[in-house]
Scaffold this motif. Sequence first.
Motif, PDB file in Angstrom:
ATOM      1  N   ALA A  92       3.276   1.460  -3.086  1.00 36.43           N
ATOM      2  CA  ALA A  92       4.145   1.497  -4.272  1.00 36.43           C
ATOM      3  C   ALA A  92       3.552   0.679  -5.411  1.00 36.43           C
ATOM      4  O   ALA A  92       3.584   1.092  -6.575  1.00 36.43           O
ATOM      5  CB  ALA A  92       5.527   0.972  -3.904  1.00 36.43           C
ATOM      6  N   THR A  93       2.994  -0.487  -5.067  1.00 37.53           N
ATOM      7  CA  THR A  93       2.484  -1.375  -6.129  1.00 37.53           C
ATOM      8  C   THR A  93       1.057  -1.030  -6.554  1.00 37.53           C
ATOM      9  O   THR A  93       0.646  -1.350  -7.667  1.00 37.53           O
ATOM     10  CB  THR A  93       2.519  -2.841  -5.645  1.00 37.53           C
ATOM     11  N   HIS A  94       0.277  -0.407  -5.659  1.00 33.84           N
ATOM     12  CA  HIS A  94      -1.125  -0.074  -5.974  1.00 33.84           C
ATOM     13  C   HIS A  94      -1.399   1.388  -5.599  1.00 33.84           C
ATOM     14  O   HIS A  94      -2.256   1.677  -4.761  1.00 33.84           O
ATOM     15  CB  HIS A  94      -2.076  -1.002  -5.214  1.00 33.84           C
ATOM     16  N   PRO A  95      -0.659   2.308  -6.223  1.00 34.16           N
ATOM     17  CA  PRO A  95      -0.737   3.715  -5.811  1.00 34.16           C
ATOM     18  C   PRO A  95      -2.108   4.349  -6.002  1.00 34.16           C
ATOM     19  O   PRO A  95      -2.468   5.268  -5.272  1.00 34.16           O
ATOM     20  CB  PRO A  95       0.299   4.402  -6.720  1.00 34.16           C
ATOM     21  N   ASP A  96      -2.894   3.843  -6.976  1.00 36.94           N
ATOM     22  CA  ASP A  96      -4.184   4.482  -7.283  1.00 36.94           C
ATOM     23  C   ASP A  96      -5.332   4.004  -6.391  1.00 36.94           C
ATOM     24  O   ASP A  96      -6.456   4.504  -6.509  1.00 36.94           O
ATOM     25  CB  ASP A  96      -4.555   4.233  -8.752  1.00 36.94           C
ATOM     26  N   THR A  97      -5.057   3.036  -5.532  1.00 40.18           N
ATOM     27  CA  THR A  97      -6.086   2.589  -4.585  1.00 40.18           C
ATOM     28  C   THR A  97      -6.545   3.790  -3.760  1.00 40.18           C
ATOM     29  O   THR A  97      -5.728   4.618  -3.352  1.00 40.18           O
ATOM     30  CB  THR A  97      -5.476   1.511  -3.656  1.00 40.18           C
ATOM     31  N   VAL A  98      -7.849   3.840  -3.487  1.00 37.57           N
ATOM     32  CA  VAL A  98      -8.377   4.960  -2.696  1.00 37.57           C
ATOM     33  C   VAL A  98      -8.530   4.508  -1.241  1.00 37.57           C
ATOM     34  O   VAL A  98      -9.071   3.438  -0.973  1.00 37.57           O
ATOM     35  CB  VAL A  98      -9.740   5.433  -3.255  1.00 37.57           C
ATOM     36  N   ILE A  99      -8.005   5.320  -0.327  1.00 39.37           N
ATOM     37  CA  ILE A  99      -8.135   5.009   1.104  1.00 39.37           C
ATOM     38  C   ILE A  99      -9.065   6.011   1.778  1.00 39.37           C
ATOM     39  O   ILE A  99      -9.012   7.213   1.500  1.00 39.37           O
ATOM     40  CB  ILE A  99      -6.750   4.986   1.811  1.00 39.37           C
ATOM     41  N   HIS A 100      -9.959   5.473   2.616  1.00 35.16           N
ATOM     42  CA  HIS A 100     -10.748   6.306   3.539  1.00 35.16           C
ATOM     43  C   HIS A 100     -10.332   5.876   4.939  1.00 35.16           C
ATOM     44  O   HIS A 100     -10.562   4.719   5.325  1.00 35.16           O
ATOM     45  CB  HIS A 100     -12.249   6.095   3.343  1.00 35.16           C
ATOM     46  N   TRP A 101      -9.694   6.763   5.665  1.00 31.26           N
ATOM     47  CA  TRP A 101      -9.109   6.424   6.979  1.00 31.26           C
ATOM     48  C   TRP A 101      -9.767   7.274   8.071  1.00 31.26           C
ATOM     49  O   TRP A 101     -10.148   8.439   7.828  1.00 31.26           O
ATOM     50  CB  TRP A 101      -7.599   6.707   6.915  1.00 31.26           C
ATOM     51  N   GLY A 102      -9.883   6.706   9.255  1.00 30.12           N
ATOM     52  CA  GLY A 102     -10.403   7.491  10.375  1.00 30.12           C
ATOM     53  C   GLY A 102      -9.875   6.986  11.695  1.00 30.12           C
ATOM     54  O   GLY A 102      -9.733   5.776  11.918  1.00 30.12           O
TER      55      GLY A 102
END
Length: 267
Positions: free
Chosen positions: A211-221
């Motif tokens: 909610a506070t950092h919506p534009d952060t990019v996540i790479h998940w595996g």
Amino acid sequence: MSQNATRRIHVIGIGAGSPAHVTAEAAEALAEVDVFLVADKGAVTDELVAVRQAICERFIAEDHPYEFVTVPDPRRGPDAERDAAQYSQGVRDWHAARTRAYVEVIEQLPDGAVVGFLVWGDPAFYDSTIRIVDAIREHLATSVRVVPGISAFQALAAAHGIVLHRIGEPVHVTTGRRLVQEWTRTQEAGIDLGTVVVMLDGQLHCRELAATHPDTVIHWGAYVGMPQQALRSGRLADVIDEIVDLRGRLREEHGWVMDVYALTPRG
Ligand SMILES: C[S@@+](CC[C@H](N)C(=O)[O-])C[C@H]1O[C@@H](n2cnc3c(N)ncnc32)[C@H](O)[C@@H]1O
């Protein structure tokens, strides 16, 4: 302390679950081991032992005999209910009990035996084996060799085909338990952690940042490098619900799940 210094311990990083992660140096060290010690962790043990056995079958010559000895893992307290000091003390007590269990087994081995600990990923990241081996050496004279392995987050970056950090910027590796506090405090202080790699996060704490950092990019595996591998990436706010849902389904399907992710602030 026993004066038998002829026993050797190999701490071997085997990579994050794929036999293809085993390096030439690890294969060479594997081939010298007589007895592999494995902590018995109950339900997940079978799968983790199976991966290790598959690696040994693939890399150790048929004429070299070796055995797996499963050492009962002492019960660990309820981490979630503990504060930071209680948590650290709990981990220390658990390591001490584990050390005693290993010393009892190693003491029974013949002179010249080579003991192997197969460490998931790399022994330098979130793994207690080197600390336990140091403690074992306070009771038994042994020499130690550590062989590095491919860590889960290296396998994650490769699977996504990314460089973890932007040019010249840092990477911060942490646990799910610490993520939100570290992220919030450093941002408030104007400190740039760069990309944050998160391991050991059964709760996907990054949800709390969406909610506070919506534009952060996540790479998940999850199960990176293994046949069940699942990957997702995107804007945190856009993909986090899908990742939470998928993680739950995978856990149900396979009985266990291991996942790792990298968070990069939108620059
Ligand atoms: C106890 S730590 C061990 C880390 C290991 N020493 C390493 O270098 O990867 C276990 C954590 O590593 C990560 N992990 C290990 N293997 C993984 C895999 N194949 N796929 C995704 N995450 C993995 C998960 O975050 C898991 O909670």
